[in-house]
Design an enzyme around this catalytic site. Sequence first.
Site, PDB file in Angstrom:
ATOM      1  N   GLU A 178      51.311  44.616 -17.656  1.00  0.00           N
ATOM      2  CA  GLU A 178      51.724  43.228 -17.419  1.00  0.00           C
ATOM      3  C   GLU A 178      52.974  43.246 -16.537  1.00  0.00           C
ATOM      4  O   GLU A 178      53.954  43.909 -16.875  1.00  0.00           O
ATOM      5  CB  GLU A 178      52.074  42.525 -18.728  1.00  0.00           C
TER       6      GLU A 178
ATOM      7  N   ARG B 252      44.600  38.363 -16.377  1.00  0.00           N
ATOM      8  CA  ARG B 252      45.252  37.118 -16.763  1.00  0.00           C
ATOM      9  C   ARG B 252      46.361  36.801 -15.771  1.00  0.00           C
ATOM     10  O   ARG B 252      47.200  37.661 -15.462  1.00  0.00           O
ATOM     11  CB  ARG B 252      45.827  37.226 -18.175  1.00  0.00           C
TER      12      ARG B 252
ATOM     13  N   TYR C 229      49.349  33.911 -15.049  1.00  0.00           N
ATOM     14  CA  TYR C 229      50.008  32.802 -15.727  1.00  0.00           C
ATOM     15  C   TYR C 229      51.464  32.701 -15.336  1.00  0.00           C
ATOM     16  O   TYR C 229      52.043  33.622 -14.729  1.00  0.00           O
ATOM     17  CB  TYR C 229      49.870  32.933 -17.252  1.00  0.00           C
TER      18      TYR C 229
ATOM     19  N   ASP D 116      55.034  32.557 -16.798  1.00  0.00           N
ATOM     20  CA  ASP D 116      55.698  32.940 -18.030  1.00  0.00           C
ATOM     21  C   ASP D 116      57.033  32.218 -18.182  1.00  0.00           C
ATOM     22  O   ASP D 116      57.507  31.526 -17.272  1.00  0.00           O
ATOM     23  CB  ASP D 116      55.909  34.458 -18.049  1.00  0.00           C
TER      24      ASP D 116
ATOM     25  N   GLU E 224      53.298  35.848 -13.660  1.00  0.00           N
ATOM     26  CA  GLU E 224      52.949  37.106 -14.318  1.00  0.00           C
ATOM     27  C   GLU E 224      51.467  37.407 -14.122  1.00  0.00           C
ATOM     28  O   GLU E 224      50.630  36.507 -14.145  1.00  0.00           O
ATOM     29  CB  GLU E 224      53.286  37.062 -15.812  1.00  0.00           C
TER      30      GLU E 224
ATOM     31  N   THR F 168      46.874  42.999 -16.022  1.00  0.00           N
ATOM     32  CA  THR F 168      45.624  43.607 -15.570  1.00  0.00           C
ATOM     33  C   THR F 168      44.528  43.452 -16.618  1.00  0.00           C
ATOM     34  O   THR F 168      44.801  43.306 -17.815  1.00  0.00           O
ATOM     35  CB  THR F 168      45.796  45.113 -15.290  1.00  0.00           C
TER      36      THR F 168
ATOM     37  N   TRP G  22      41.800  36.902 -24.464  1.00  0.00           N
ATOM     38  CA  TRP G  22      41.475  38.326 -24.385  1.00  0.00           C
ATOM     39  C   TRP G  22      40.246  38.692 -25.215  1.00  0.00           C
ATOM     40  O   TRP G  22      39.508  39.614 -24.867  1.00  0.00           O
ATOM     41  CB  TRP G  22      42.667  39.171 -24.837  1.00  0.00           C
TER      42      TRP G  22
END
Length: 484
Positions: free
Chosen positions: A15, A61, A63, A65, A71, A74, A440
Amino acid sequence: MSGSRPPARRIIGVETEYGITCAPTGDGLPPLDADHAARELFEPVVQRSRSSNVFTRGGARLYLDVGSHPEFATAECDRLEDLLAQDRAGELVMADLAQQANARLSAAGVPGRIHLLKNNLDAEGNGFGCHENYLVRRRGDFWNDARTLVPHLVTRQILVGAGHITGDAERRPVAHLAGPGHSGYVFSQRADQMWDAVSSATTRARPLINTRDEPHADAERYRRMHVIVGDSNIAQGSTLLKVAAMDLLLDYLEAGGDLRDLALADPMRAIRETCRDLSGGALLERSDGRTLTALEMQAEHLERLRDHALRGDIEVTGLHAAALDLWERGLEAVRLQQPERVATELDWAAKHQLVTRYCQRHGTDLTDPRVTRLILAYHDVSPGQGLRQRLESAGMLRRFIDDEACRRAMSTPPATTRAHLRGAVVARAEDLRRDLTVDWVGVRLDDGASPTVTLSDPFRAADERIDALLESMEHSVTDLPTGV
């Protein structure tokens, strides 16, 4: 060797929080602060998905943050090749968003340009992170093993740190850059931000390892090791060595290996002292009162992994073997004080070389604002602004995974993990303009009737329930009345 096996199959993810700024294109102050720049960046994401928190066709993902940090997390990867491609795909996604945002700003007459920085500190010294996730089998002694990895996480910065110029950089000749870290050039951006070895906190205490029990998988079988001490890396070699070393060390521990004798008396003191000594000679006290240097600590970890392989426990090939080779060469470069030996593969050495040459060419030192801009350009992933692409094209940064594979990873998930299923559903829903709820571990078609499909096994890349969901999406579209 006879009877040897590959390292245990493991899910790995990274991340990355990105820094964002809007620089003026003319005279005056920046036209947008970080918050408004981030909103502008995510405008097409929100327009398309009605959210700034989405999963991509590539299974990742994307997004916004806390703190206005874009952010990218993977997709689940069980191959190092996929992990490197996915991590670089995150840079490419951010670059594409920045290009679109800057085109809109220009069309609106806004005198500013958005820059995205893959680093860990802003101009005010606020930190943001790059977190690694490693899936492990749930065992009662897990945290005992996790704590034994602290010495590695403290000292690995001499290899995979991103390099950093501290605020107390001195006006000294550039020749002193290769000394014991007193000139202001240090190994890591992240070391001074850490305050605990192992903790459940993330922002308040900033531990090396976060203990939050959130496996994003069957909690009875798995848990997640969440490492939050790493620097954000530009060089693919740094990312490779960072994750491959942890993967192999976890395999070593799971096979019965022992690192308890390397425990440090004061990890937080050790991480700061290691950061500032470019010779690798920071003397670290162990819990048993004995001492060894940061360089010796890393060499000991590498030696135990090599013994692990030589005994026939594992067969190290491909990118794992490349990582062990880079580990050995990186330690030799530190020991000899010759960062140029790994300057095409490891970030701290690449930046050291850039800064050294610039200062020598212009007769300046680390306090020069132009050097600061050079460092920022190294981390800038905005189109046409960063150095990474130019350095790679000139052979000054080594590619382990080519650009084509990385760009393909933006929309194509790893084929061997749960991400393949998620990516397929997201892609079809986007094509058919269907609303979808995704996280997820599950997907649900927002039609008021379809149940959530829970995907608790991250290693599973085929599922008849997903096949049925994809088929139902097709039928629900073809069954709509004409004109709808």
